[in-house]
Design an enzyme around this catalytic site. Structure first.
Site, short mmCIF file in Angstrom:
data_model
loop_
_atom_site.label_atom_id
_atom_site.label_comp_id
_atom_site.label_asym_id
_atom_site.label_seq_id
_atom_site.Cartn_x
_atom_site.Cartn_y
_atom_site.Cartn_z
N ASP A 1 4.94 -69.99 23.84
CA ASP A 1 6.27 -69.75 24.39
C ASP A 1 7.13 -71.01 24.25
O ASP A 1 6.86 -72.03 24.88
CB ASP A 1 6.17 -69.36 25.86
CG ASP A 1 7.53 -69.09 26.48
OD1 ASP A 1 7.94 -67.92 26.53
OD2 ASP A 1 8.18 -70.06 26.92
N TYR B 1 14.36 -76.34 24.09
CA TYR B 1 13.23 -77.26 24.24
C TYR B 1 13.22 -78.33 23.16
O TYR B 1 12.57 -79.37 23.33
CB TYR B 1 11.90 -76.52 24.23
CG TYR B 1 11.67 -75.54 25.36
CD1 TYR B 1 12.54 -75.47 26.44
CD2 TYR B 1 10.58 -74.68 25.34
CE1 TYR B 1 12.34 -74.57 27.47
CE2 TYR B 1 10.36 -73.77 26.37
CZ TYR B 1 11.25 -73.71 27.42
OH TYR B 1 11.03 -72.81 28.43
N LYS C 1 13.64 -68.41 22.79
CA LYS C 1 14.71 -67.96 23.68
C LYS C 1 16.07 -68.45 23.19
O LYS C 1 16.19 -69.57 22.66
CB LYS C 1 14.46 -68.46 25.10
CG LYS C 1 13.07 -68.19 25.63
CD LYS C 1 12.90 -68.70 27.05
CE LYS C 1 11.44 -68.83 27.42
NZ LYS C 1 10.80 -70.02 26.81
N HIS D 1 17.72 -66.61 27.48
CA HIS D 1 17.09 -67.60 28.36
C HIS D 1 17.63 -67.55 29.80
O HIS D 1 16.88 -67.59 30.76
CB HIS D 1 17.29 -69.01 27.77
CG HIS D 1 16.26 -69.99 28.21
ND1 HIS D 1 15.87 -71.08 27.44
CD2 HIS D 1 15.52 -70.08 29.35
CE1 HIS D 1 14.95 -71.77 28.09
NE2 HIS D 1 14.73 -71.19 29.24
#
Length: 276
Positions: free
Chosen positions: A47, A52, A77, A110
């Site tokens: 994930d 990120y 996401k 998200h």
């Protein structure tokens, strides 16, 4: 109690691992190494997210893995700066380019960013992406019951997953009930509560009774509640420890004792109604 299935069937008929590996705050440079350790330990669900900043590293780990791509379940996401129908298309293309993949198994909005007022349009964009084949399953993250009702009511398409903050100190029972009504799988981010509460005497006593760690007890609690969990750690020993939760079971009494740990101030992340 029998071992819970290692996968859950989503409302679109696809199977998703119940225990995945989260990579929030995993640095890009270390991602291939750490995700490689996780895959060798047995994780088949990874994930990540555009925000990120490690999608390229995740892609490298997937290409280097001694596991076929078809045997891995990859989630990413859409970030808040790509809300809108066309922007969602572009957001996925950018993620796929960084990952070096032609599709992802699950694509999530998200955050709903209700202040922007574009989450329905964004959801329509994800529906189109699923139809294009670039995404196998689509879902959301951090959506409240009211927002779920809104996107389902306006599109007729139910998310396969809602990924939400969920752990013993923040159990989200009302939101989980809404998921049940819609047939949405609940996926827990921060399933260990960022470590807060793992020293609780209730968890310590249950862990001692089973010869396990408190983290393993909490992850087992997620599984027995029918949840999907994505614990994150960069420590190889803990990566292995977190997936070693399929060979024991908590009793009804132990589950009930953990249920008492829920608290009104248990949230550790942002409020979805205000964030973004």
């Amino acid at each position: 109690m029998p071992e819970p299935d290692r996968t859950v069937t989503l409302n679109d008929g696809r199977a998703m691992p119940r225990l995945g590996f989260g990579v929030y705050q995993v640095e890009e440079a270390r991602a291939p190494e750490i995700v490689g350790v996780a895959i060798r330990a047995g994780y088949r669900s990874i994930d990540t997210a555009a925000i990120y900043g490690n999608e390229a590293g995740i892609g490298r780990a997937i290409r280097d893995a001694e596991v076929a791509r078809a045997d891995l379940f990859v989630t990413t996401k859409l970030w808040n700066d790509h809300h809108g129908y066309d922007a969602a298309q572009a957001g996925l293309d950018e993620s796929l380019d960084r990952l070096g993949l032609d599709h992802v198994d699950l694509y999530l909005i998200h955050w709903p960013c209700p202040g922007q007022g574009r989450f329905v349009e964004t959801w329509k964009g994800l529906i189109a992406l699923r139809e294009s084949g670039k995404v196998r399953s689509i879902g959301v993250s951090n959506f409240t019951p009211a927002l779920l009702d809104r996107i389902v009511g306006e599109t007729g398409i139910v998310p396969a997953v809602n990924q939400i903050e969920l752990h013993p100190r923040f159990q989200q029972e009302a939101l989980r009930a809404a998921h049940t009504r819609h047939g949405i799988v609940t996926e827990s981010w921060s399933p260990l509560g960022r470590g807060h509460g793992l020293a609780d005497p209730i968890l310590a006593a249950i862990a001692k009774a089973h010869g396990r760690t408190p983290a393993q007890i909490v992850l087992r609690w997620h599984l027995q509640n029918g949840l999907v969990a994505i614990p994150k750690t960069a420590t190889p020993a803990r990566i292995a420890e977190n997936i070693a939760v399929f060979d024991f079971a908590l009793s009804d009494d132990e589950m009930a004792r953990i249920a008492t740990l829920d608290r009104p101030d248990g949230r550790t992340g942002p409020d979805p109604d205000r964030f973004g």
